[in-house]
Motif scaffolding. Sequence first.
Motif, mmCIF file in Angstrom:
data_model
loop_
_atom_site.group_PDB
_atom_site.id
_atom_site.type_symbol
_atom_site.label_atom_id
_atom_site.label_comp_id
_atom_site.label_asym_id
_atom_site.label_seq_id
_atom_site.Cartn_x
_atom_site.Cartn_y
_atom_site.Cartn_z
ATOM 1 N N ALA A 1 -1.036 -12.296 4.666
ATOM 2 C CA ALA A 1 -2.191 -12.793 3.905
ATOM 3 C C ALA A 1 -3.240 -11.694 3.738
ATOM 4 O O ALA A 1 -3.805 -11.517 2.648
ATOM 5 N N ALA A 2 -3.484 -10.924 4.800
ATOM 6 C CA ALA A 2 -4.439 -9.808 4.712
ATOM 7 C C ALA A 2 -3.941 -8.749 3.727
ATOM 8 O O ALA A 2 -4.722 -8.204 2.947
ATOM 9 N N LEU A 3 -2.640 -8.481 3.757
ATOM 10 C CA LEU A 3 -2.073 -7.509 2.829
ATOM 11 C C LEU A 3 -2.245 -7.983 1.383
ATOM 12 O O LEU A 3 -2.653 -7.206 0.514
ATOM 13 N N ALA A 4 -1.964 -9.248 1.134
ATOM 14 C CA ALA A 4 -2.119 -9.785 -0.229
ATOM 15 C C ALA A 4 -3.568 -9.638 -0.701
ATOM 16 O O ALA A 4 -3.814 -9.243 -1.853
ATOM 17 N N LEU A 5 -4.518 -9.918 0.163
ATOM 18 C CA LEU A 5 -5.930 -9.781 -0.207
ATOM 19 C C LEU A 5 -6.304 -8.323 -0.442
ATOM 20 O O LEU A 5 -7.043 -8.008 -1.385
ATOM 21 N N ASN A 6 -5.802 -7.418 0.392
ATOM 22 C CA ASN A 6 -6.094 -5.994 0.196
ATOM 23 C C ASN A 6 -5.468 -5.467 -1.095
ATOM 24 O O ASN A 6 -6.064 -4.634 -1.780
ATOM 25 N N VAL A 7 -4.290 -5.945 -1.437
ATOM 26 C CA VAL A 7 -3.662 -5.552 -2.703
ATOM 27 C C VAL A 7 -4.478 -6.096 -3.875
ATOM 28 O O VAL A 7 -4.684 -5.397 -4.876
ATOM 29 N N LEU A 8 -4.975 -7.318 -3.747
ATOM 30 C CA LEU A 8 -5.835 -7.887 -4.786
ATOM 31 C C LEU A 8 -7.074 -7.017 -4.988
ATOM 32 O O LEU A 8 -7.450 -6.706 -6.127
ATOM 33 N N VAL A 9 -7.715 -6.630 -3.912
ATOM 34 C CA VAL A 9 -8.909 -5.779 -3.984
ATOM 35 C C VAL A 9 -8.571 -4.458 -4.676
ATOM 36 O O VAL A 9 -9.316 -3.995 -5.543
#
Length: 163
Positions: free
Chosen positions: A87-95
């Motif tokens: 989930a953290a990776l998905a958010l960092n990729v979004l950013v």
Amino acid sequence: MYALRVTALLAATMTTGLMAGVYGLYQHTIMPGLGRTDDRTFVGAFQAADRAIINPWFLTGFVGAVLCTAAACLLNADRRLLPWLLAALALNVLVFAVTVTVHVPLNDALKAAGDPGRIADLAAVRERFDEARWATWNLVRTLSSTAAFGLLCWALTVRGRIR
């Protein structure tokens, strides 16, 4: 191997936290402050800040948040950790994606307008920049990176319980 797993998770947490701070600072201080200035000051100050932010410190955090979180996912595949890390990776990729597709083009267009002292219609340049769009998408970055930071902090807590 334990030390490598923890190091990757710590690096992911630290770089993500640093980036959440950068985006948050722009959201609650820099952009509101610049928004209260005249067109010449806004264009000149934003251009200068955008040139200054492209440095090893920023780039280490910006790229590191994604890369270190991906490394933490690969090294910490335990089912108790992986959902938080993914989930953290998905958010960092979004950013990362928002930055590259929204902010970089807006910033580059403002820099391409040239020296504020030579721009005939500063109001038009500022209007084309679209401060509201920039700030709205920066709020997405701020909230996403802050959430990713929280998820990584939780993953560190969980990691501490696993040996």
